[in-house]
Motif scaffolding. Structure first.
Motif: not given
Ligand SMILES: C[S@@+](CC[C@H](N)C(=O)[O-])C[C@H]1O[C@@H](n2cnc3c(N)ncnc32)[C@H](O)[C@@H]1O
Length: 277
Positions: A75, A115, A156, A160
């Motif tokens: 993340s 990420q 994304y 997300e």
């Protein structure tokens, strides 16, 4: 799960391809994770896939099995503490010490869908405007071609985006298309993603040409054996600058503590390379 399936063969294959050690108690995961691969290869049963793998030397298929079994959980700003410590303490010092070379290099090793790398880029763009005009590069690598492709698109989904990203970052650093958000060129251009297996030597970077100031090697070593971790960390050690920094996942430690000096700060831990004695 079927009693006829040779799961130990699949586990061994995954180990050979990616050095990920899978526990037999999780054999059921093969069914769900490999269902798309079976379909794409016109197969119905796991036994057929295993037969195919055993009969024909097919490195592409073997690699695809290993890649499908990787865990890609990630993340933005995951476990925010390393990012906060970089912002408040570590980056200001590092930037000061690099003011002559005006160059900084980061490696997000096992970057999954990107990420982590993009979080580092956004952190620098937001808090360190002095870096404008510097040569700042974030390298991201992962064994899975599929996730590396996702990194390269920089797109994304809403779900997300809702994990770890402050609203101000969404507004400033992303363009919005339907259900997807794409990182803006100023963020994307700082990052470079490619496929690489951390457990195959040589690593994708060579100490003679590339040294990193900061390496993020988080939440991947837990899938490796102790021996694999030791080898990997010895190689990462060679790729760091003498005052470089290594961040591991919050449940991970260096396999060979004699190579590293740990520092606890800001609710997290980072490691500096020790000179080998
Ligand atoms: C749980 S994710 C961690 C992502 C990110 N570092 C984080 O902490 O959020 C683990 C990643 O390691 C990758 N991986 C597993 N084995 C690998 C190997 N041998 N070489 C390179 N990457 C690997 C997987 O494909 C997956 O994307």
């Amino acid at each position: 799960m079927s009693a006829n399936v040779d799961y130990s063969y699949l586990r061994q294959l995954v180990y050979e391809q990616s050095q990920n050690v899978l526990d037999p108690s999780r054999d059921y995961l093969f069914e769900t994770r490999l269902s798309r691969l079976l379909r794409n290869n016109g197969l119905t049963h796991m036994e057929e896939l295993i037969q195919l793998l055993k009969l024909k030397h097919n490195p592409t298929l073997a690699r695809a099995v290993a890649e499908a079994m990787t865990i890609n959980e990630t993340s933005f700003f995951r476990d925010g503490r390393p990012f906060e410590l970089l912002r408040t303490e570590l980056l200001p010092t590092l930037i000061e010490s690099r003011r002559n070379t005006r160059s900084l290099r980061f490696w997000s090793a096992a970057c999954s869908t990107g990420q982590e790398g993009y979080s580092l880029a956004m952190l620098m763009l937001e808090h360190f405007p002095t870096l404008a005009g510097w040569n700042v590069k974030i390298e991201g690598t992962d064994i899975s071609a599929e996730v590396v492709h996702r990194c390269q698109t920089g797109s994304y989904h809403r779900i997300e985006m809702n994990r770890g990203l402050p609203a101000r970052h969404i507004v400033r650093f992303f363009d919005h298309h339907g259900e997807d958000w794409t990182v803006k060129p100023e963020v994307k251009n700082m990052c470079n993603f490619r496929q690489a297996n951390l457990c195959v030597e040589p690593l994708p970077f060579s100490p003679s040409s590339t040294r990193f100031d900061i390496v993020f090697l988080r939440n991947v070593m837990l899938y490796f054996s102790q021996e694999t971790r030791k080898k990997l960390l010895a190689n990462v050690h060679k790729l760091l600058t003498p005052d470089g920094l290594l961040f591991l996942g919050s449940s991970e430690q260096p396999a060979d503590p004699s190579l590293w000096t740990p520092t606890l700060a800001g609710g997290t831990c980072y490691y500096r390379p020790r000179k080998p004695s």
